[in-house]
Design an enzyme around this catalytic site. Structure first.
Site, PDB file in Angstrom:
ATOM      1  N   ASN A   1      -1.233  -9.341   4.593  1.00  0.00           N
ATOM      2  CA  ASN A   1      -1.078  -7.911   4.848  1.00  0.00           C
ATOM      3  C   ASN A   1      -0.777  -7.197   3.528  1.00  0.00           C
ATOM      4  OD1 ASN A   1      -0.858  -5.501   6.235  1.00  0.00           O
ATOM      5  ND2 ASN A   1       0.801  -6.177   7.589  1.00  0.00           N
TER       6      ASN A   1
ATOM      7  N   HIS B   1      -6.419  -1.195  11.341  1.00  0.00           N
ATOM      8  CA  HIS B   1      -5.820  -1.717  10.113  1.00  0.00           C
ATOM      9  C   HIS B   1      -6.741  -2.760   9.495  1.00  0.00           C
ATOM     10  CE1 HIS B   1      -2.680  -2.413   7.288  1.00  0.00           C
ATOM     11  NE2 HIS B   1      -2.295  -3.583   7.760  1.00  0.00           N
TER      12      HIS B   1
ATOM     13  N   CYS C   1      -5.297   0.640   3.424  1.00  0.00           N
ATOM     14  CA  CYS C   1      -5.397  -0.769   3.828  1.00  0.00           C
ATOM     15  C   CYS C   1      -6.787  -1.336   3.565  1.00  0.00           C
ATOM     16  CB  CYS C   1      -5.045  -0.910   5.307  1.00  0.00           C
ATOM     17  SG  CYS C   1      -6.132   0.032   6.401  1.00  0.00           S
TER      18      CYS C   1
ATOM     19  N   GLN D   1       0.812  -1.215   0.000  1.00  0.00           N
ATOM     20  CA  GLN D   1       0.000   0.000   0.000  1.00  0.00           C
ATOM     21  C   GLN D   1       0.848   1.270   0.000  1.00  0.00           C
ATOM     22  OE1 GLN D   1      -1.572  -1.096   4.078  1.00  0.00           O
ATOM     23  NE2 GLN D   1      -1.577   1.118   4.357  1.00  0.00           N
TER      24      GLN D   1
END
Ligand SMILES: *[C@@H]1O[C@H](CO)[C@@H](O)[C@H](O)[C@H]1NC(C)=O
Ligand SMILES: *[C@@H]1O[C@H](CO)[C@@H](O)[C@H](O)[C@H]1NC(C)=O
Ligand SMILES: *[C@@H]1O[C@H](CO)[C@@H](O)[C@H](O)[C@H]1NC(C)=O
Length: 361
Positions: free
Chosen positions: A309, A288, A152, A146
């Site tokens: 992630n 997140h 996110c 990102q």
């Protein structure tokens, strides 16, 4: 014994992905100011971080504190290890504001979203496999990055949509976070945060989302490219919310498709996570968005979630973190079971490609 097993997992993945080896350091590197400075220079060149001379001295102090934290934590007998990754000269506060989205009003970011309509299609499932890894089933794209943009939420959304699309159509198509960042601006806020549930709703309303190739990621928010927005390639029929604070319900959902979750990623152990099953301290201040793409149990019996992630493949286990599952707190570790949601796609149909002049002949 425990770490050996984990290391093998990481190693075989590294071979498959052909990644360069990670940045290591030793006791001798932390022995003196001089060796620490050399370590800092080595770290900067490994991660190609350039700093002005002025900044460098300030950053060096931060780096030293982080080195000691990583070093001391790794000497403890924890089921996970830390490493000096690309965040190693950022304070935890800087890290949180840049990557864990805390510059966003927390309530705006993760509260008050549409809670689906209350139905949960995986409620009645009472048997799931002991382990699931959607990566092995070809439902997960490569790890993305990102950058310094609080997007996110867009990455988390896209993982879940890419997943259900592959499950329904057998085709893995990398989809566009940038479309969400630029165009889904009614309730979401581009690089300043957003919610996966709003993004699912946006994708449904627009008749689908376009591909990563068609609308590539830029790590900053721009104006919406309407021609790309109006070229949907993968559609969904809606979304649902996993009943809150119920890891068993989350398990039922993840057994059936990758699921978007919100977590508290602000801790310094999370910042420097390297490998193993993460059991670190973290709260439930959800800041997140990530996605659960599987689960399993280690040989020594620790249950974990496999979490994708969006901080690039150098972070954690080639971009993933295994987080402890099935814990006594009903919110789950770092609040992982608090706000989980997933898209619904009930057929293999996707929008017809936009008619090209050739088609009209
Ligand atoms: C919720 O969605 C389900 C499945 O689409 C539907 O059967 C049900 O009527 C919906 N409930 C409400 C309150 O809209
Ligand atoms: C959760 O852990 C207990 C043991 O503490 C185990 O018996 C149970 O099977 C686990 N549940 C799941 C869903 O993995
Ligand atoms: C898919 O789901 C939507 C929304 O729940 C519903 O309106 C539609 O009829 C469903 N289509 C099929 C083919 O089941």
């Amino acid at each position: 014994m425990k770490m050996k097993n984990l290391l093998c997992v990481a190693l075989s993945l590294a071979l498959v992905l052909g990644l360069a080896k990670s940045f290591d350091f030793h006791e001798s590197d932390v022995g003196s100011e001089k060796s620490l400075w050399d370590l800092y220079e080595r770290w900067r060149s490994h991660h190609t971080v350039s700093r002005s001379l002025d900044d460098k001295h300030k950053r060096f102090n931060v780096f030293k504190a982080n080195v000691m934290h990583v070093h001391n934590t790794n000497k403890m007998d924890k089921p996970y290890k830390l490493k000096l990754n690309k965040f190693a000269d950022m304070t935890n506060h800087e890290f949180r504001s840049a990557y864990a989205g805390s510059k966003v009003n927390h309530h705006r970011m993760f509260r008050g979203a549409t809670r689906g309509n209350g139905s949960f299609m995986y409620e009645k499932i009472n048997r799931v496999p002991p382990s699931v890894d959607w990566r092995k089933k070809g439902a997960v794209t490569d790890v993305k990055d990102q950058g310094q943009c609080g997007s996110c939420w867009a990455f988390s959304t896209v993982v879940a949509v890419e997943g259900i699309n592959q499950i329904k159509t057998n085709k893995l198509v990398s989809l566009s976070e940038q479309e969400l960042v630029d165009c889904d601006t009614k309730e979401n806020a581009g690089c300043n945060g957003g919610l996966m549930e709003y993004a699912f709703e946006f994708i449904k309303q627009k008749g689908g989302i376009t591909t990563e190739n068609n609308y590539p990621y830029k790590a900053n928010a721009g104006s919406c490219d309407a021609s790309k927005e109006n070229d949907p390639v993968v559609s969904i029929d809606g979304h649902e919310t996993v009943p809150a604070n119920d890891e068993a319900a989350l398990l039922n959902a993840v057994a059936n498709q990758p699921v978007s979750v919100a977590i508290d990623a602000g801790g310094s152990d999370f910042q420097f996570y390297s490998e193993g099953v993460f059991t670190g301290d973290c709260g439930t201040g959800l800041d997140h968005g990530v996605a659960v793409v599987g689960y399993g149990t280690t040989v020594d019996g620790t249950d974990y979630w496999i979490v994708k992630n969006s901080w690039g493949p150098e972070w954690g286990e080639q971009g993933y973190i295994r987080m402890q599952r099935n814990i006594s707190d009903k919110e789950g570790l770092c609040g992982i079971a608090m706000e989980a949601s997933y898209p619904i796609k009930n057929s293999s149909e996707n929008p017809k490609p936009r008619s090209s002049p050739k088609d009209e002949l």
